[in-house]
Every structure is written in structure tokens, then in C-alpha cells.
Design an enzyme around this catalytic site. Structure first.
Site, PDB file in Angstrom:
ATOM      1  CB  VAL A  11      -0.956  -0.001   1.202  1.00 56.11           C
ATOM      2  CG1 VAL A  11      -1.689   1.337   1.314  1.00 56.11           C
ATOM      3  CG2 VAL A  11      -1.970  -1.129   1.071  1.00 56.11           C
ATOM      4  N   GLY A  12       1.897   1.276   0.839  1.00 49.94           N
ATOM      5  CA  GLY A  12       2.786   2.429   0.881  1.00 49.94           C
ATOM      6  C   GLY A  12       3.481   2.657  -0.453  1.00 49.94           C
ATOM      7  CD  GLU A 204      -4.397 -11.570   3.909  1.00 47.81           C
ATOM      8  OE1 GLU A 204      -3.331 -12.210   3.785  1.00 47.81           O
ATOM      9  OE2 GLU A 204      -4.541 -10.389   3.533  1.00 47.81           O
ATOM     10  CE  LYS A 219     -13.282  -3.396   5.572  1.00 48.73           C
ATOM     11  NZ  LYS A 219     -13.413  -4.109   4.282  1.00 48.73           N
TER      12      LYS A 219
END
EC number: 1.1.1.3
Length: 340
Positions: A11-12, A204, A219
Site C-alpha cells: 500500500v505504501g 488471506e 468497519k
């Protein structure tokens, strides 16, 4: 706007690539990653070179030495001691404890630095305390990507639906389970659908958080606390996943013109906000019944505009990188810079 990345995984790196294409007037000065190492250059890092060396050997070790470059700073040290204005917090975080992301956010706010993050833990578990601290210190806290990745599930009610009383929120907040249920509707056994979801990267290796509904529950806590102003704790949200559904259940529903979906619901009961995550058998005319595959969808029941439904990707590196990018745009507005 000077940025420090805390964490530099997929993501980074996705955000870093996006900033190369659409810079936002931002400059990356520091990166601290538990596995890849840490570098700090007060005058700005060469992000293109950073991405090249990480792609080549998976670490920052081969980033070239240059005057002023500092290596080896830990995450807290990077937040406290670099000349960054904003922290991009994208570490691997234990969602059950919210750590280390909670400490990263708190430290940044204490040092009057804004934070953008995609970590659910701090928002689900410590929203009120961290939001109050950010407000007190006059900094921005962006976490758009925590609910539906790059789909603006949080900014829509805050900005576009402003003025409405939102009486209820319900939706499909986990793309993995929706993909599995869609494949089961096509006749695939549960285990085969799960294995395919894992092969495609939707699930996963340990799919428990998705298939038992825990991911959706976090969420829900974010939506309940941020959008509906409650103080709902994660552990107070009843949660049931899809592992108890069988192909016979799916087929029976399909024969009746219905469809099973894992639905997250938040609603007002008097003065109290309540929530639940559970499989529901929806009638074919329910718009959520027609949401297929790994897509997410959310419906806001508004008193003025009526029901508003938003659909989009709930995951993906590019989409999640964009969620951080748009949050950084709002950091710029906080700093008084409005141009991209």
C-alpha cells in the site's frame, strides 16, 4: 508538504508511485519499515530510486548514501524527529489491539503532525480519543481507506450528504465473502470458492477474519462512531460469518429468486445506535442482492435525500493508495494549500 512513511509495504509503495505521477506538491523525506529498514533525508528522498531498490532486493539497504542521509530510525523516532508535516501510517497492525498504529497516530498528533492511514484498528478501537487529540492539536486525521478502500464511503456522508440525518447504514463491506457467495451461486462448493479467492488474492492464507465477519465488524464500528456519532465498541457488535452457509442454502435461495449476502447493518433504536453483521437472504429486488463478486456496496438511509447507494472496490493496492492520496489532498487544504 513533507511526508514520512511509517511502513512501506504494497500500500505504501502504491501511494509512492501515485505521488510520482500526481505529486500533490508533496515531498517524501523519511521511510521507516520494520523489515525494509529506514532512511531519512531532510531535503527529500529520490522516490523513484527508493522504489527501484525496494523492488530489486526488498530493502532500503542499497539506497545510495548522500550528504545528510540518516539510516536506522525507528517508527516513533521518525515521527518525532524528522521534519515531516504529515505521517503516512501503513504498518502491519494487529486489528485486535490497534497497535502499533494507535501509538503512531497518538505520537504524531502530540507532535502536531497530520496522519493518513488505512489501518482499521485505531479508528475502530480508539476513534474518540484520537479524534479529540487531533482536533486539540489542530491537525488532520484521514482514514478514508479503512472502510471501502478508494471508494469514498466516509467522505460521501460527511461532505456530499451533509445536512441529512442518516437513520440507517447497511451494506456489503467485505469483498472476499461476497466473491465466495457469488461463486457458490454459480455452483462451486464453499471450499473450492475459498481456495479460488485465496489464489486471486482476495482472501488471506488464514481467511478467518473475512469469512467469520470480523473484518466487516471493525468497519461497522468505524461507520457507527464516525458517521453516526455513537460510542459503539467492536465487542458489542453481534457478528456471524458465512462459514455456516451451505450450497443447499444458496441453491434454495436462488430457486426462490433470492440471494445470500453478508450484511453489515447500523441503525438507530431510540437514542441508541446498534449494529450487527450477519448473513441475510435478500429478495431479488433488493439492490444489494445484485452486487456480485468482490465488489463492496453501502446504502445510506437519509431523511432528506432518501436512500443513497454507493458501490465500488473494497480493496486493491491502487485503490487503497488513492484513498491515502485523497486524504493527503485534504491535509494540504488543512495547511492552506488548495491547488493539486
Amino acid at each position: 508538504m513533507k511526508l514520512a512513511f511509517i511502513g512501506f509495504g504494497g500500500v505504501g509503495q502504491s501511494l509512492a508511485k501515485l505521488l510520482e505521477e500526481r505529486p500533490l506538491g508533496a515531498e517524501v523525506v523519511a521511510i521507516s519499515d520494520m523489515k525494509k529498514g529506514a532512511i531519512y533525508q531532510p531535503n527529500g528522498l529520490d522516490v523513484k530510486k527508493v522504489l527501484e531498490v525496494v523492488e530489486e532486493d526488498g530493502t532500503l539497504d542499497n539506497y545510495p548514501n548522500e550528504p545528510g542521509l540518516v539510516r536506522g530510525m525507528g517508527s516513533i523516532q521518525t515521527i518525532e524527529q524528522t521534519n515531516s508535516d504529515a505521517i503516512v501510517e501503513v504498518t502491519y497492525t494487529d486489528v485486535r489491539t490497534g497497535q502499533p498504529a494507535i501509538d503512531h497516530c497518538r505520537t504524531a498528533f502530540q507532535h502536531q503532525k497530520s496522519v493518513v492511514t488505512t489501518n482499521k484498528g485505531p479508528v475502530a478501537l480508539a476513534y474518540r480519543d484520537l479524534a479529540a487529540l487531533a482536533k486539540e492539536r489542530g491537525v488532520y486525521w484521514g482514514f478514508e481507506g479503512t472502510v471501502m478502500s478508494g471508494t469514498p464511503a466516509l467522505r460521501l456522508p460527511e461532505v456530499t450528504l451533509a445536512g441529512n440525518e442518516i437513520k440507517e447504514i447497511h451494506g456489503i463491506l467485505n469483498g472476499t465473502t461476497n466473491y465466495i457467495l457469488t461463486e457458490m451461486e454459480n455452483g462451486k462448493p464453499y471450499q473450492d470458492a475459498l481456495r479460488q479467492a485465496q489464489t486471486l488474492g482476495y482472501a488471506e492464507a488464514d481467511p478467518t477474519s473475512d469469512v467469520e465477519g470480523y473484518d466487516a465488524r471493525y468497519k461497522v464500528a468505524i461507520l457507527a462512531n464516525y458517521v453516526m456519532g455513537s460510542s459503539l465498541a467492536v465487542e458489542d457488535i453481534p457478528c456471524e460469518g458465512i462459514s455456516g452457509l451451505f450450497n443447499e442454502d444458496i441453491k434454495k435461495a436462488r430457486d426462490e429468486g433470492k440471494a445470500w449476502r453478508l450484511i453489515a447493518s447500523i441503525y438507530k433504536s431510540g437514542e441508541e445506535v446498534k449494529a450487527v453483521v450477519e448473513p441475510q437472504c435478500l429478495d431479488e429486488n433488493d439492490p444489494l442482492a445484485n452486487v456480485k463478486g468482490p465488489t463492496n456496496a453501502i446504502v445510506y438511509e437519509c431523511d432528506l435525500s432518501g436512500p443513497i447507494m454507493l458501490t465500488g472496490a473494497g480493496a486493491g493496492l491502487i485503490e487503497t493508495g488513492y484513498a491515502l492520496w485523497i486524504d493527503l489532498f485534504y491535509v494540504k487544504k488543512q495547511l492552506g494549500v488548495t491547488s493539486i
